[in-house]
Design an enzyme around this catalytic site. Structure first.
Site, short mmCIF file in Angstrom:
data_model
loop_
_atom_site.label_atom_id
_atom_site.label_comp_id
_atom_site.label_asym_id
_atom_site.label_seq_id
_atom_site.Cartn_x
_atom_site.Cartn_y
_atom_site.Cartn_z
N GLU A 204 -3.91 -1.66 12.82
CA GLU A 204 -3.00 -1.91 12.11
C GLU A 204 -1.56 -1.41 12.92
O GLU A 204 -0.49 -1.88 12.63
CB GLU A 204 -3.10 -0.94 10.77
CG GLU A 204 -3.91 -1.71 10.17
CD GLU A 204 -4.56 -1.09 8.73
OE1 GLU A 204 -5.24 -1.58 8.04
OE2 GLU A 204 -3.95 -0.05 8.59
N TYR B 229 -3.59 -8.35 5.88
CA TYR B 229 -4.73 -8.19 4.88
C TYR B 229 -6.18 -9.14 5.01
O TYR B 229 -6.69 -9.38 4.02
CB TYR B 229 -4.28 -8.21 3.56
CG TYR B 229 -3.55 -6.76 3.14
CD1 TYR B 229 -4.13 -5.57 3.11
CD2 TYR B 229 -2.24 -6.80 2.69
CE1 TYR B 229 -3.57 -4.54 2.71
CE2 TYR B 229 -1.56 -5.60 2.45
CZ TYR B 229 -2.09 -4.55 2.28
OH TYR B 229 -1.51 -3.47 2.00
N PHE C 252 -7.83 -11.15 -5.37
CA PHE C 252 -6.27 -10.56 -5.46
C PHE C 252 -5.99 -10.81 -4.11
O PHE C 252 -4.43 -10.76 -4.00
CB PHE C 252 -6.50 -8.96 -5.78
CG PHE C 252 -7.10 -8.15 -4.55
CD1 PHE C 252 -6.64 -7.55 -3.41
CD2 PHE C 252 -8.48 -7.58 -4.90
CE1 PHE C 252 -7.35 -7.08 -2.39
CE2 PHE C 252 -9.10 -6.93 -4.10
CZ PHE C 252 -8.63 -6.39 -2.99
N ASN D 168 1.10 -0.54 -5.74
CA ASN D 168 0.39 0.86 -5.50
C ASN D 168 1.28 1.68 -4.43
O ASN D 168 0.87 2.74 -3.93
CB ASN D 168 -1.04 1.08 -5.41
CG ASN D 168 -1.44 0.56 -4.10
OD1 ASN D 168 -0.83 0.02 -3.20
ND2 ASN D 168 -2.88 0.60 -3.77
N LYS E 252 5.35 0.14 0.40
CA LYS E 252 5.27 -1.20 0.04
C LYS E 252 6.47 -1.74 -0.64
O LYS E 252 7.42 -0.64 -1.30
CB LYS E 252 4.10 -1.63 -0.85
CG LYS E 252 2.73 -1.05 -0.06
CD LYS E 252 1.55 -1.56 -1.06
CE LYS E 252 0.30 -1.10 -0.34
NZ LYS E 252 -0.96 -1.63 -1.15
N HIS F 294 0.40 2.07 1.74
CA HIS F 294 -0.87 1.78 2.15
C HIS F 294 -0.92 2.78 3.50
O HIS F 294 -0.26 3.15 4.03
CB HIS F 294 -0.81 0.19 2.95
CG HIS F 294 -1.97 0.26 3.95
ND1 HIS F 294 -3.03 -0.57 3.45
CD2 HIS F 294 -1.91 0.22 5.22
CE1 HIS F 294 -3.83 -0.54 4.73
NE2 HIS F 294 -3.34 -0.12 5.64
N ARG G 202 0.44 7.95 -5.38
CA ARG G 202 0.23 6.83 -6.35
C ARG G 202 0.24 7.21 -7.69
O ARG G 202 0.52 6.58 -8.62
CB ARG G 202 -1.20 6.34 -5.80
CG ARG G 202 -1.23 5.48 -4.53
CD ARG G 202 -2.23 4.83 -4.00
NE ARG G 202 -2.06 4.08 -2.90
CZ ARG G 202 -3.38 3.71 -2.16
NH1 ARG G 202 -4.27 4.43 -2.15
NH2 ARG G 202 -2.93 2.63 -1.23
N THR H 160 -6.56 4.26 -4.81
CA THR H 160 -5.80 2.86 -4.98
C THR H 160 -5.29 2.75 -6.34
O THR H 160 -4.22 2.08 -6.24
CB THR H 160 -6.89 1.59 -4.49
OG1 THR H 160 -7.60 1.81 -3.26
CG2 THR H 160 -6.36 0.49 -4.45
N ARG I 24 -4.73 9.85 3.25
CA ARG I 24 -5.23 9.14 2.38
C ARG I 24 -5.35 10.12 0.97
O ARG I 24 -5.35 9.47 -0.06
CB ARG I 24 -6.63 8.54 2.62
CG ARG I 24 -6.45 7.36 3.62
CD ARG I 24 -7.69 6.83 3.95
NE ARG I 24 -8.46 5.98 2.90
CZ ARG I 24 -8.05 4.83 2.44
NH1 ARG I 24 -7.11 4.22 2.90
NH2 ARG I 24 -8.81 4.20 1.47
P1 CMP Z 1 -4.08 -1.04 0.21
O1 CMP Z 1 -4.53 0.31 0.19
O2 CMP Z 1 -2.95 -1.50 0.89
O3 CMP Z 1 -5.31 -2.24 0.47
C1 CMP Z 1 -5.61 -3.27 0.07
C2 CMP Z 1 -4.61 -3.64 -1.29
O4 CMP Z 1 -4.87 -4.64 -2.08
C3 CMP Z 1 -4.57 -2.38 -1.98
O5 CMP Z 1 -3.89 -1.06 -1.46
C4 CMP Z 1 -3.93 -2.87 -3.33
O6 CMP Z 1 -2.49 -2.91 -3.14
C5 CMP Z 1 -4.43 -4.45 -3.19
N1 CMP Z 1 -5.64 -4.06 -4.38
C6 CMP Z 1 -6.72 -3.59 -4.19
N2 CMP Z 1 -7.72 -3.87 -5.06
C7 CMP Z 1 -7.26 -4.68 -5.82
C8 CMP Z 1 -7.47 -4.97 -7.27
N3 CMP Z 1 -8.62 -4.98 -7.72
N4 CMP Z 1 -6.40 -5.98 -7.72
C9 CMP Z 1 -5.27 -6.14 -7.26
N5 CMP Z 1 -4.81 -5.58 -6.10
C10 CMP Z 1 -5.87 -4.86 -5.35
#
Ligand code: CMP
Length: 141
Positions: A126, A49, A57, A112, A9, A115, A102, A91, A85
């Protein structure tokens, strides 16, 4: 053998962490089958997304994912989806196990660093979002 879609990212790409993050996956035996640098727009980030579009968010996530280049790639390996993962960690970096990407690199729950597809169904959607069949197959040897 399984394939999964990973995105390095913007927060990680802009801090020049791409090589360090790729090394974690390669050291775990994952093969890179396709990769490129892309700059998403807020609209294309929103499409990627879309499953999160009702989440509070979502708008912020789309702005962040279009704030700089990112590095989508296809990884292949045994149990690639779950292995990737594990290597990424939870996350929220505050909850990610020590030694995961992470835990080591992410700035926040949103920023983070990586993905990874969460299921075979997600990977099947995807991977073609970023790569044509031929682009993946050409490197698949
Ligand atoms: P990802 O695994 O790419 O999937 C969805 C993304 O949304 C996640 O990683 C984060 O970048 C973001 N995300 C998920 N939960 C939250 C949250 N509670 N607040 C802000 N961003 C979030």
């Amino acid at each position: 053998m399984e394939r999964t879609l990973v995105i390095i990212k913007p927060d990680a790409f802009l801090r020049n962490l791409t090589g360090k993050i790729l090394a974690r996956f390669e050291e775990a035996g994952m093969r890179i089958r396709a990769a490129r640098v892309v700059r998403l727009t807020p609209e294309t980030a929103g499409l990627f997304y879309e499953v999160h579009k009702e989440r509070p968010f979502y708008a912020s996530l789309c702005a962040y994912m279009s704030s700089g280049p990112c590095f989508p790639l296809v990884l292949e390996g045994e149990n690639a989806i779950s292995r990737v993962r594990e290597i990424m960690g939870a996350t929220d970096p505050a909850e990610a196990a020590p030694g995961t990407i992470r835990a080591d690199f992410a700035e926040s729950k949103e920023r983070n660093s990586v993905h990874g597809s969460d299921s075979p169904e997600s990977a099947a959607k995807e991977i073609p979002f970023f790569f044509a069949d031929l682009e993946v197959a050409v490197t698949a040897r």
